[in-house]
Design an enzyme around this catalytic site. Structure first.
Site, short mmCIF file in Angstrom:
data_model
loop_
_atom_site.label_atom_id
_atom_site.label_comp_id
_atom_site.label_asym_id
_atom_site.label_seq_id
_atom_site.Cartn_x
_atom_site.Cartn_y
_atom_site.Cartn_z
N GLU A 1 0.83 -1.21 0.00
CA GLU A 1 0.00 0.00 0.00
C GLU A 1 0.86 1.26 0.00
OE1 GLU A 1 -2.90 -0.63 3.09
OE2 GLU A 1 -3.37 -2.61 2.29
N HIS B 1 -17.23 -11.29 6.29
CA HIS B 1 -15.96 -10.58 6.50
C HIS B 1 -15.18 -11.22 7.63
CE1 HIS B 1 -13.57 -6.81 7.78
NE2 HIS B 1 -13.05 -7.27 6.66
N HIS B 2 -13.94 -11.54 7.35
CA HIS B 2 -13.02 -12.05 8.38
C HIS B 2 -11.81 -11.15 8.46
CE1 HIS B 2 -14.52 -16.49 7.84
NE2 HIS B 2 -15.26 -15.83 8.70
N GLU B 3 -11.82 -10.21 9.38
CA GLU B 3 -10.61 -9.41 9.60
C GLU B 3 -9.77 -10.16 10.63
OE1 GLU B 3 -9.01 -6.38 8.40
OE2 GLU B 3 -7.65 -7.64 9.54
N HIS C 1 -7.98 -8.97 1.47
CA HIS C 1 -7.34 -7.65 1.63
C HIS C 1 -6.06 -7.83 2.43
CE1 HIS C 1 -10.36 -4.52 0.30
NE2 HIS C 1 -10.74 -5.66 -0.23
N GLU C 2 -5.14 -6.86 2.27
CA GLU C 2 -3.78 -7.03 2.80
C GLU C 2 -3.32 -8.44 2.46
OE1 GLU C 2 -6.33 -6.18 5.17
OE2 GLU C 2 -6.15 -4.21 4.27
N GLU D 1 -7.11 -7.11 -2.63
CA GLU D 1 -6.66 -5.72 -2.58
C GLU D 1 -5.21 -5.71 -3.07
OE1 GLU D 1 -7.28 -2.23 0.71
OE2 GLU D 1 -6.07 -3.93 1.27
N GLU E 1 -9.90 3.33 0.16
CA GLU E 1 -9.87 3.68 1.59
C GLU E 1 -8.85 4.79 1.89
OE1 GLU E 1 -8.83 0.06 3.66
OE2 GLU E 1 -6.84 -0.02 2.77
C1 NOJ Z 1 -8.52 -2.92 5.54
C2 NOJ Z 1 -9.36 -3.25 4.37
O1 NOJ Z 1 -8.70 -2.96 3.17
C3 NOJ Z 1 -10.65 -2.49 4.49
O2 NOJ Z 1 -11.44 -2.66 3.35
C4 NOJ Z 1 -11.36 -2.93 5.75
O3 NOJ Z 1 -12.52 -2.17 5.91
C5 NOJ Z 1 -10.48 -2.76 6.97
N1 NOJ Z 1 -9.19 -3.32 6.75
C6 NOJ Z 1 -11.07 -3.43 8.20
O4 NOJ Z 1 -11.07 -4.81 8.04
CA CA Z 2 -6.25 -2.28 3.03
#
Ligand code: NOJ
Ligand code: CA
Length: 677
Positions: A175, A377-379, A456-457, A475, A481
């Site tokens: 990024e 969603h899995h953060e 993402h990441e 991503e 963002e």
């Molecule tokens: C980074 C992600 O790119 C974004 O889309 C997301 O909302 C946040 N992390 C939280 O998970």
């Molecule tokens: Ca991101």
């Protein structure tokens, strides 16, 4: 359809078993323009590449260094070679084009150390008209169980060049804002890294099929010599081998035109075919979601008065999606674990327990009734062991709730990925071998439940969507963002660079479509540095089979005329063609909708206003179209007048040309609606 012909070039191994090949071995592309040569001289094993007889890569080393075993690279002889030709057309279940021609000549060279028990590996070159790939392949007995401490692969560029690149081995993964510098000033770069050589050739260096191996960065050695620098494990090993192995392909896309890079399918072609069988359950399409509100700080992921993912709010989004024809609603912050400093902790997330104000079964039913799917969603916040421990239960829950797509996330502001073993925590790189294994594991668990993954990441894309078509997007660059909270936000040139860099690796979940470009109340220090029209153009320019309409619903309802383009534009295509391209300045694509007759065009410019003239000869011959044109108004400018937009209609056909007039920081989006004959 497969047409494989084998011609053994050097079958005389038995006669020359101890001799070093006096002649180097070469393989050329089907049209003869590109040539790769492998040479094993006194200094070790080298390869070189030329286009039309002019060097692109000069003699560059190959080989490995191990933790325990002796290095592999010197004292090698080419023991056996074989060249074959291949020409096949395969079909993508979804994609930027339906049919892909895979046409190359291949050289397989067994290179062997001197001596009776010398080790041997096969180096495979596949040379296409638009580039080439090479990889190392070893059998069980090549290196056995071993730790690669360094891959010696070098790239010595023959000419000075201008390079577009982002730094590697930094905390923020991929990024970064792309830099444009002389090639000689590149320190350590992620791939794809793209360059224009002094004589005007476009070259992009990347890798394909990164499976159970570490990601490669390009590290400067001296002058124009770079080496493959693999992301290490926490213990310093670059790659852990357990017998037979195949490295990813080291790839070079090479073209006389910048647009040649944009039209290349090299990365996909070098990946193995679909391993999942029937993937009709993988669903391209557009989505909205509980997302931008958190980035603008209107809502929170965690619980409390501003919690975004409530039952009531999710119902509003489901209603909006069904009303305007969106297939999915992403919901972030529905599960416990977001309270507190989630991005600096790797073990808070609970992937099976919803917050009390999120009634998952009720919402699953509400979505089903409306023909919309909730997107999960899995953060992980980088806590990969924590995630893997819950993986099966987490996907089971989603399967039960009718979820077919999950966005994963690997934010790890505390550092890198956390891997726990025997009660200890190890930090691993996002693109190391550990993560390459992890992503494959997630894809397989997800596929068992007909779930697709949008990471993402992520680890960088290397074309694995061909092998695992449920890896639907990711991503892996600065997305929308950054315009909410990034410092600085994405400059106007960003989306005129990533088509030639990041996007060469595959689809990106950029999340376009912000209509309130200024959000003066919410984030007064930031804004989106584009015109409104450019937001529409991004849906065509930045390919992804899933595209978000990222803004808040009321901002779309305030501009229904412009919103019509987002409602119309497909995300799955039968054909794609790059019409214009100049790295960092502009990029224009025409794409034909899969299963339909309409064409779409998108073009973006950087901070300069420009008018491009394009031929419409991509349109189907003999057909007439109504061009529905969304263009920047004559007085538009991203900085001073971003909302000025003109929507107009024209009758056109393939014999016409069109002027694409774009404002500073602007773009143009066109739907060519096929008229009945
Ligand atoms: C980074 C992600 O790119 C974004 O889309 C997301 O909302 C946040 N992390 C939280 O998970
Ligand atoms: Ca991101």
């Amino acid at each position: 359809m497969h047409k494989v012909t084998g011609i053994a070039l050097a079958a005389g191994v038995a006669f020359f078993s101890n001799a070093v090949f006096a002649e180097p071995v070469s393989v050329s592309s089907p049209d003869g323009s590109l040539k790769a040569t492998l040479d094993s001289g006194a200094d070790g094993l080298v390869y070189r590449v030329e286009k039309n007889g002019v060097p692109v890569i000069e003699n560059s080393e190959l080989g490995f260094v191990f933790r325990k075993a002796a290095p592999f690279g010197k004292g090698l002889k080419i023991a056996q070679t074989e060249t074959t030709s291949f020409d096949d057309t395969w079909e993508q279940p979804w994609g930027e084009r339906q049919f892909v021609r895979n046409h190359y000549n291949e050289l397989k060279a067994v290179v062997k150390e001197n001596g009776a028990d010398g080790r041997a590996v096969t180096i495979v070159f596949r040379v296409y008209d638009d580039g080439l790939g090479f990889r190392y392949v070893g059998g069980d007995d090549a290196f056995g169980e071993a730790e690669i401490m360094d891959e010696l692969t070098e790239f010595t560029f023959a000419e000075p060049a201008t390079a577009w690149w982002i730094p590697s081995r930094e905390h923020n993964r991929y990024e970064y804002i792309y830099q444009e510098t002389p090639l000689a000033d590149v320190t350590i770069a992620h791939t794809p890294i793209t360059m224009r050589t002094k004589s005007g050739l476009y070259v992009s260096l990347h890798e394909a099929a990164l499976l159970d191996y570490s990601g490669m960065s390009l590290l400067k050695k001296e002058g124009r010599t770079f080496e493959a620098d693999l992301s290490p494990w926490a213990d310093g090993a670059k790659v852990k081998l357990a017998g037979a192995f195949k490295t990813p392909w080291r790839t070079l896309q090479i073209s006389d035109e910048a647009t040649g890079l944009l039209d290349s399918s090299l990365i996909l072609n070098l990946n193995e075919p679909n391993r999942l069988g029937d993937v009709s359950w993988v669903e391209p399409g557009k989505y909205v979601g509980i997302w931008w509100g958190m980035h603008l700080a209107l809502n929170t992921w965690g619980s409390g008065p501003k919690h975004g993912a409530t039952t009531e709010e999710t119902k509003k989004y489901l209603d909006f999606a069904s009303k305007y024809g969106f297939k999915g609603v992403l919901v972030e912050g529905w599960n416990e674990g977001w309270d507190g400093d989630w991005f600096n902790n790797w073990n808070l997330m609970n992937f099976t327990t919803p917050y009390p104000d999120f009634n998952f079964p009720e919402l699953a039913e509400y979505a089903r009734e409306r023909g919309v799917r909730i997107i999960g969603h899995h953060e992980t916040s980088g806590g990969v062991t924590n995630y893997e421990n819950q993986l099966e239960d987490a996907f089971d829950l989603y399967e039960k709730m009718g979820v077919r797509q999950v966005k994963t996330g690997y934010v790890a502001d505390a550092g890198e990925i956390a891997r726990e073993e025997d009660g200890k925590v190890f930090q691993e790189w996002h693109d190391g071998q550990y993560m390459s294994r992890h992503h494959e594991k997630v894809l397989i668990e997800a596929a068992k439940r007909k779930i697709s993954i949008n990471s993402h990441e992520p680890i960088k894309d290397t074309g694995l969507r061909r092998t695992y078509p449920n890896w639907i997007s990711r991503e892996g660059a600065r997305g929308m963002e950054y315009n909410a909270w990034g410092s600085p936000p994405n400059p106007p040139s960003h989306t005129a660079i990533i088509p030639f860099t990041r996007m060469l690796s595959g689809p990106m979940d950029f999340t376009p479509g912000i209509f309130d470009l200024l959000y003066e109340k919410e984030q007064p220090d930031n804004r989106v540095q584009t015109t409104l029209t450019k937001q529409l153009a991004l849906y065509v320019v930045l390919y992804s089979p899933i595209q978000m309409a990222a803004d808040l619903p009321h901002n779309y309802e305030a501009r229904m005329d412009a919103f019509q383009f987002i409602r119309d534009v497909p995300t799955d295509w039968s054909e794609s063609h790059a019409l214009t391209g100049d790295i960092g300045k502009h990029a224009t694509f025409a794409r034909k909708e899969r299963g339909g007759n309409d064409w779409y065009l998108g073009s973006v410019t950087n901070e300069e206003a420009r008018t491009l003239t394009v031929s419409l000869d991509f349109l189907d011959e003999g057909k007439r179209y109504e061009a529905q044109i969304y263009r920047d108004g004559d007085d538009a400018d991203w900085d001073t007048n971003p909302y000025s937009m003109v929507i107009e209609k024209k009758l056109v056909s393939a014999s016409d040309t069109m002027k694409l007039k774009m404002a500073a920081g602007g773009g143009i989006a066109i739907r060519f609606k096929a008229l009945a004959d």
